[in-house]
Design an enzyme around this catalytic site. Structure first.
Site, PDB file in Angstrom:
ATOM      1  CE1 TYR A  53     -23.666  42.049 -31.073  1.00  0.00           C
ATOM      2  CE2 TYR A  53     -22.037  43.225 -29.774  1.00  0.00           C
ATOM      3  CZ  TYR A  53     -23.319  42.769 -29.944  1.00  0.00           C
ATOM      4  OH  TYR A  53     -24.268  43.057 -28.992  1.00  0.00           O
ATOM      5  CB  SER A 240     -31.090  49.783 -27.737  1.00  0.00           C
ATOM      6  OG  SER A 240     -30.594  48.979 -28.762  1.00  0.00           O
ATOM      7  CG  LEU A 242     -28.644  56.994 -27.178  1.00  0.00           C
ATOM      8  CD1 LEU A 242     -27.570  57.644 -28.033  1.00  0.00           C
ATOM      9  CD2 LEU A 242     -29.202  57.988 -26.169  1.00  0.00           C
ATOM     10  N   GLY A 245     -30.969  55.017 -31.812  1.00  0.00           N
ATOM     11  CA  GLY A 245     -30.792  56.335 -32.421  1.00  0.00           C
ATOM     12  C   GLY A 245     -32.061  57.156 -32.521  1.00  0.00           C
ATOM     13  CG  LEU A 247     -34.762  58.065 -27.166  1.00  0.00           C
ATOM     14  CD1 LEU A 247     -34.272  57.281 -25.959  1.00  0.00           C
ATOM     15  CD2 LEU A 247     -35.929  58.973 -26.781  1.00  0.00           C
ATOM     16  N   GLY A 249     -33.252  62.057 -32.344  1.00  0.00           N
ATOM     17  CA  GLY A 249     -34.083  62.908 -33.186  1.00  0.00           C
ATOM     18  C   GLY A 249     -33.742  62.849 -34.663  1.00  0.00           C
ATOM     19  CE  LYS A 250     -29.170  58.102 -35.838  1.00  0.00           C
ATOM     20  NZ  LYS A 250     -27.743  57.695 -35.828  1.00  0.00           N
TER      21      LYS A 250
END
Length: 351
Positions: A53, A240, A242, A245, A247, A249-250
């Site tokens: 990372y 992950s 979400l 990202g 989930l 909604g963005k």
């Protein structure tokens, strides 16, 4: 915050884990430090990172920079004892991590000792609480390669020997006090079973955790892996949760917010496909119906599962971090769970 024990160890961690893969690229060192401070102030003490990372490489980063951000926080704060640190050794084929000279070197006795020492130096600590294998030497059908298993060239005896050799190297690191516990990542049910079998037979360290992708949109873990990990007390640390990202909604309607992950990774690591948008909308509609934040709903849903350790979520702002942490106090009612089950039946594997 609720605490959980990982596997059969005495390691107690917060019910949510703070992912760090944006620190040093999308997030500055100061922002990474602010996230750690905020998390600790709100009862979250478990941080996951990796030697490779940040995962979103940019012009000013390098492998290990995220560990360095954590290490500089430790040096500045003096609070090493207040955090549980998990990191990962990169698997075979990652020239980004250890350089071209070791790019083809698999995880094993020749790479584990030096990789641990480098992580310890970057993290500014003398021990790692949970040391994980980022992906198997034999390869992984994760990373959007779910249906492409190829047994060509696979030698089960060689795989067993490879795992025994790897566990031997990890055992020596445990004995030296450099790592406390071990885990796997992007692994299969057969792989988990082999790690457990060989460890028991040879008196080697037992894996406590498995870090695989898992979310409302990606539930491949729910079958064989859920069975073996529940039966054998191996805790899932889902990454992950979400769905990168989705989930939140963005990204609905094709949106790509400034500074979001899609600005530099348009297909979200292969996740973007026509199936995810109606599936995501189904869960967004459930959250709206019940007056819930969709991110909090997605995280709270995971916290109830029998094989769960601690979901690993990432944030690029303290505000996002605050929203996620509040999910730990959320209990989903039966009506919400029934709606989620119905949405899953309608959209079983959008990823």
């Amino acid at each position: 915050m609720k605490r959980v024990a990982l596997g059969r160890t005495d390691l107690s961690v917060s019910a949510l884990c703070l992912g760090s893969m944006t620190w040093g690229a999308q997030n500055t060192e100061a922002e990474g430090h602010a996230q750690i401070d905020f998390a600790l102030d709100h009862g979250l003490d478990f941080i996951d990172t990796a030697e490779m990372y940040p995962a979103s490489p940019g012009p000013n980063d390098h492998p290990g920079k995220t560990e360095e951000v954590i290490g500089s926080w430790i040096a500045k704060s003096g609070r090493r004892g207040d955090v549980i640190l998990a990191t990962k050794i990169t698997g075979e084929g990652s020239a980004r991590t250890r350089g071209d000279e070791e790019a083809t070197a698999p995880i094993g006795p020749d790479t584990i000792p030096s990789a641990i020492d480098r992580s310890l130096k970057r993290l500014n600590t003398d021990y790692i609480d949970l040391y994980q294998l980022h992906w198997p030497n034999r390869g992984s059908y994760h990373f959007r390669r779910y249906w492409n298993f190829d047994p060509t060239g696979r030698d089960p005896k060689a795989v067993r020997q490879d795992i025994a050799d790897t566990l031997g190297a990890l055992s020596r690191a445990v004995e030296a006090g450099k790592i406390r516990h071990i885990g796997v990542s992007n692994e299969t049910a057969w792989g988990v079973a082999l790690f457990l079998e060989i460890a028991e037979r040879e008196g080697l360290p037992r894996i406590a955790t498995i870090q695989n992708e898992y979310s409302l949109l990606c539930r491949i873990f729910d079958t064989d892996l859920a069975e073996v990990c529940t039966a054998e007390d191996v805790s899932l640390l889902p990454y992950s949760p979400l769905a990168a990202g989705v989930l939140s909604g963005k990204y609905q309607g094709g949106a790509i917010p400034d500074g979001s992950r899609r600005t530099f990774n348009p297909d979200l690591g292969g996740r973007v496909n026509p199936n995810i948008w109606p599936a995501a909308q189904a869960y967004l509609d459930i959250a709206a119906k019940h007056g819930l934040d969709p991110c909090q709903m997605a995280l709270a849903w995971q916290l109830d599962l029998p094989f769960m350790g601690a979901p690993i979520f990432g944030a690029t702002s303290v505000e996002q971090l605050k929203t996620a942490i509040e999910a730990a106090d959320l209990t989903l009612g039966d009506a919400v769970k029934a709606d989620i089950a119905a949405a899953y039946k309608a959209h079983p594997m959008p990823l």
